[in-house]
Design an enzyme around this catalytic site. Structure first.
Site, mmCIF file in Angstrom:
data_model
loop_
_atom_site.group_PDB
_atom_site.id
_atom_site.type_symbol
_atom_site.label_atom_id
_atom_site.label_comp_id
_atom_site.label_asym_id
_atom_site.label_seq_id
_atom_site.Cartn_x
_atom_site.Cartn_y
_atom_site.Cartn_z
ATOM 1 N N ASN A 119 29.239 -47.869 13.240
ATOM 2 C CA ASN A 119 30.544 -47.501 13.789
ATOM 3 C C ASN A 119 31.627 -48.510 13.401
ATOM 4 O O ASN A 119 32.484 -48.849 14.196
ATOM 5 C CB ASN A 119 30.412 -47.399 15.327
ATOM 6 C CG ASN A 119 31.670 -46.919 16.002
ATOM 7 O OD1 ASN A 119 32.325 -45.990 15.520
ATOM 8 N ND2 ASN A 119 32.039 -47.553 17.102
ATOM 9 N N GLY A 120 31.547 -48.983 12.165
ATOM 10 C CA GLY A 120 32.506 -50.003 11.741
ATOM 11 C C GLY A 120 33.738 -49.425 11.064
ATOM 12 O O GLY A 120 34.699 -50.129 10.817
ATOM 13 N N GLY A 121 33.695 -48.115 10.760
ATOM 14 C CA GLY A 121 34.722 -47.529 9.896
ATOM 15 C C GLY A 121 35.919 -46.966 10.635
ATOM 16 O O GLY A 121 35.819 -46.507 11.771
ATOM 17 N N LYS A 132 36.891 -44.139 13.226
ATOM 18 C CA LYS A 132 36.608 -42.794 12.765
ATOM 19 C C LYS A 132 35.824 -42.003 13.817
ATOM 20 O O LYS A 132 36.016 -40.794 13.983
ATOM 21 C CB LYS A 132 35.796 -42.852 11.475
ATOM 22 C CG LYS A 132 35.495 -41.479 10.936
ATOM 23 C CD LYS A 132 35.076 -41.497 9.510
ATOM 24 C CE LYS A 132 34.939 -40.062 9.031
ATOM 25 N NZ LYS A 132 34.264 -39.982 7.746
ATOM 26 N N GLN A 195 29.662 -56.358 13.789
ATOM 27 C CA GLN A 195 29.209 -56.875 12.512
ATOM 28 C C GLN A 195 30.108 -58.055 12.149
ATOM 29 O O GLN A 195 31.080 -58.347 12.832
ATOM 30 C CB GLN A 195 29.156 -55.798 11.440
ATOM 31 C CG GLN A 195 30.442 -55.199 11.000
ATOM 32 C CD GLN A 195 30.201 -54.171 9.888
ATOM 33 O OE1 GLN A 195 30.486 -53.013 10.061
ATOM 34 N NE2 GLN A 195 29.683 -54.613 8.760
ATOM 35 N N GLY A 227 30.185 -54.375 4.850
ATOM 36 C CA GLY A 227 29.229 -53.308 4.541
ATOM 37 C C GLY A 227 28.102 -53.261 5.556
ATOM 38 O O GLY A 227 27.878 -54.209 6.303
ATOM 39 N N HIS A 228 27.337 -52.140 5.582
ATOM 40 C CA HIS A 228 26.349 -52.004 6.663
ATOM 41 C C HIS A 228 25.081 -52.826 6.458
ATOM 42 O O HIS A 228 24.261 -52.945 7.349
ATOM 43 C CB HIS A 228 26.047 -50.542 6.973
ATOM 44 C CG HIS A 228 25.957 -49.645 5.782
ATOM 45 N ND1 HIS A 228 25.114 -49.886 4.734
ATOM 46 C CD2 HIS A 228 26.601 -48.491 5.485
ATOM 47 C CE1 HIS A 228 25.242 -48.924 3.844
ATOM 48 N NE2 HIS A 228 26.155 -48.063 4.260
ATOM 49 N N ASN A 256 24.842 -43.252 9.751
ATOM 50 C CA ASN A 256 26.304 -43.281 9.784
ATOM 51 C C ASN A 256 26.775 -42.396 10.925
ATOM 52 O O ASN A 256 26.284 -41.267 11.067
ATOM 53 C CB ASN A 256 26.890 -42.727 8.479
ATOM 54 C CG ASN A 256 26.432 -43.507 7.262
ATOM 55 O OD1 ASN A 256 25.841 -44.578 7.383
ATOM 56 N ND2 ASN A 256 26.690 -42.968 6.082
ATOM 57 N N LYS A 401 33.563 -36.364 5.818
ATOM 58 C CA LYS A 401 34.362 -37.386 5.144
ATOM 59 C C LYS A 401 35.784 -36.897 4.893
ATOM 60 O O LYS A 401 36.687 -37.685 4.696
ATOM 61 C CB LYS A 401 33.745 -37.736 3.775
ATOM 62 C CG LYS A 401 32.307 -38.202 3.839
ATOM 63 C CD LYS A 401 32.209 -39.684 4.116
ATOM 64 C CE LYS A 401 30.762 -40.138 4.141
ATOM 65 N NZ LYS A 401 30.566 -41.257 5.086
#
Ligand SMILES: *[C@@H]1O[C@H](CO)[C@@H](O)[C@H](O)[C@H]1NC(C)=O
Ligand SMILES: *[C@@H]1O[C@H](CO)[C@@H](O)[C@H](O)[C@H]1NC(C)=O
Length: 513
Positions: A119-121, A132, A195, A227-228, A256, A401
């Site tokens: 859930n970083g995006g 997002k 993260q 990045g993950h 994701n 996306k």
């Protein structure tokens, strides 16, 4: 300039240099690393508050390791000639996993599981502010709502306790936490961890662009979540890994958050927990058959006797077409991963996870060229014992996306049940239509404004829409439909229209009266 030259020669050249670094190069490398460490020291001294400092120090320690490895990289990370097709039994068809009956005590297996969502995006590419995961995707439910509903459903159905873990980034943590309050009455335990936050690097000087640890003003573009692949270190550093182990959790299911097909699969879980300890599979990567739309996805290969993820960024230029071929590399990584918690702990302790570095070039708003060093979570597969690929049905890969993806998942092609989307049985073919919406639809807000209601798409094969186009209520689209409004024109598809194998172009306006 010397540093840049050093970097380029280290990173791109093959042949003689691969044999080892010359003394001169090694000296330059060290000088460079020292300058970086000095700059990082200066940045750290700007951290505010004791807690901020602890967090930053830990982050920057991880960054130093990554940067050190980056400077040592000698050319492409794979030798193309050594790539083999994975052995038969290392990628199993899902049907085989599914054919084994589930045991009575499904709940006891579920109690060994935690679900982790990446859930970083941000929602930037869909024209949205904030995380997002907070975009509404179906019947007013956000990605996060759907996830919570799925897990709550598991808990209720099986009387099991599956926690949800969100890996946030510094970009998403605050907004996500605010929203989490609304789930306090749901029967789901939710944990979060951050993260890391790493400094972007000036492409010329190879030094950080940040002037302080702050995130505002001139430093607003100076930091990034790496990045993950960062999940292993940050999960461990947060203390959550230990906490879940202490609760008896053995596996995490990672995916994701924008993949609506990534639901907990009881057959895969059962396959994992029912194996004898000696041959325990520590890592499952769900892969699926490649179509022309996913030629850029990472694939599984056998390399030096181990299953390994091969990403397009690692492929030498001369072999890119081969990599994209659907016949040679038939499957790609969905990024649905099942990973053993004790194994993560072991490998982290041994510092044995060496994830290939992805060098991601960016241009900042001010025009400065930077690089950011990233890693991918799936790249760790080679470090785990008895790793396995499972070739799952396409339905487990339903990423949202773009607004074209959004149109599909909002439509009657899918049924929503307890937070999970499944294809409607009213659709005669199991394939999803190919949808291509033009740039007037890119932002979610514009997209929503252009559809009074989502068209009936049960019999649609292909839809292309371009230009200033709107859809009235209860439109039905069948077969192949192409709607093109040229510049200056506008097309309003009237309410109740049924378009079957039609091309609509020109100007078609419906005015209010
Ligand atoms: C996570 O990151 C956010 C944003 O930088 C910060 O406010 C928060 O304190 C961090 N949480 C932890 C546990 O470090
Ligand atoms: C999940 O359900 C079980 C059984 O009803 C219950 O004991 C447990 O507290 C629930 N978990 C959460 C986090 O609410």
């Amino acid at each position: 300039m010397a540093f840049l030259w050093l970097h380029i020669s280290l990173y791109y050249s093959r042949g003689a240099l691969n044999a080892g670094m010359t003394e001169f190069q090694e000296k330059l490398r060290q000088q460079h690393e020292n300058s970086m460490h000095q700059e990082l020291g200066k940045l750290l001294s700007t951290a505010e508050g004791a807690e901020a400092e602890v967090g930053s120090q830990r982050d920057l320690k991880g960054f130093k390791q990554l940067f050190h490895r980056f400077l040592q990289v000698k050319g492409p990370s794979v030798d193309w000639a050594k790539i083999n097709r994975p052995p038969e039994d290392s990628i199993q068809p899902y049907e085989r996993i599914r054919s084994r009956a589930l045991p009575e005590g499904v709940a006891s297996s579920l109690n060994k599981l935690a679900v982790v969502k990446l859930n970083g995006g941000l929602g930037t590419s869909m024209g949205c502010k904030g995380p997002k995961s907070l975009i509404s995707v179906r019947s007013e439910n956000t990605f996060l709502d759907l996830t919570v509903q799925q897990i709550e459903h598991l808990n209720k159905t099986y009387n099991a306790d599956v926690p949800l873990v969100l890996m946030n980034s510094f970009n998403t943590d605050e907004d996500t936490k605010k929203i989490l309050q609304k789930y306090t009455h749901h029967r789901v335990k939710i944990y979060t961890f951050n993260q890391s936050r790493y400094p972007r690097i000036n492409k010329e000087s190879l030094l950080p662009v940040a002037t302080s640890m702050g995130l505002t003003g001139e430093n607003s573009e100076a930091w990034y979540p790496p990045g993950h692949g960062d999940i292993y270190a940050s999960f461990h550093n947060s203390g959550l890994l230990e906490q879940l182990l202490a609760q008896g959790k053995e596996y995490i299911f990672v995916s994701n958050i924008d993949n609506l097909g990534a639901t907990v699969d009881l057959h895969i879980l059962n396959h994992l927990v029912s194996q004898p300890a000696e041959t325990r599979c520590e890592f499952v990567m769900e892969v699926t058959d490649k179509t022309r739309a996913d030629v850029k996805g990472g694939t599984l290969i056998e390399y030096e006797g181990k299953l390994r993820l091969l990403e397009i960024a690692q492929v030498p230029k001369a072999h890119v077409d081969e990599f994209k071929s659907v016949t040679k590399f038939k499957i790609f990584n969905t990024n649905n991963l099942w990973i053993s918690l004790p194994a993560i702990k072991r490998l982290h302790k041994q510092n044995a996870m060496d994830l290939e570095i992805i060098v991601n070039p960016k241009t900042l708003n001010g025009g400065l060229n930077v690089i950011q060093l990233e890693t991918a979570v799936g790249a760790a597969i080679k470090s785990f014992d008895n790793a396995l690929g499972i070739n799952v049905p396409r339905s487990r890969f339903l990423p949202v996306k773009t607004s074209s993806d959004l149109l599909l998942v909002m439509s009657n092609l899918y049924r929503l049940e307890a937070g999970s989307l499944t294809m409607s049985e009213k659709r005669e073919f199991p394939t999803t239509p190919h949808v291509k919406l033009g740039s007037s639809f890119t932002k979610v807000q514009d997209f929503l404004r252009r559809f009074e209601s989502i068209p009936d798409m049960l019999e649609l094969d292909h839809l292309t829409v371009s230009g200033d186009v709107t859809f009235g209520k209860q439109v039905a689209l069948k077969g192949t439909v192409i709607i093109i409004a040229n510049h200056g024109d506008r097309i309003d598809i009237p309410a109740g229209a049924m378009l079957e194998n039609k091309i609509v172009s020109g100007n078609l306006r419906i005015l209010d009266h």
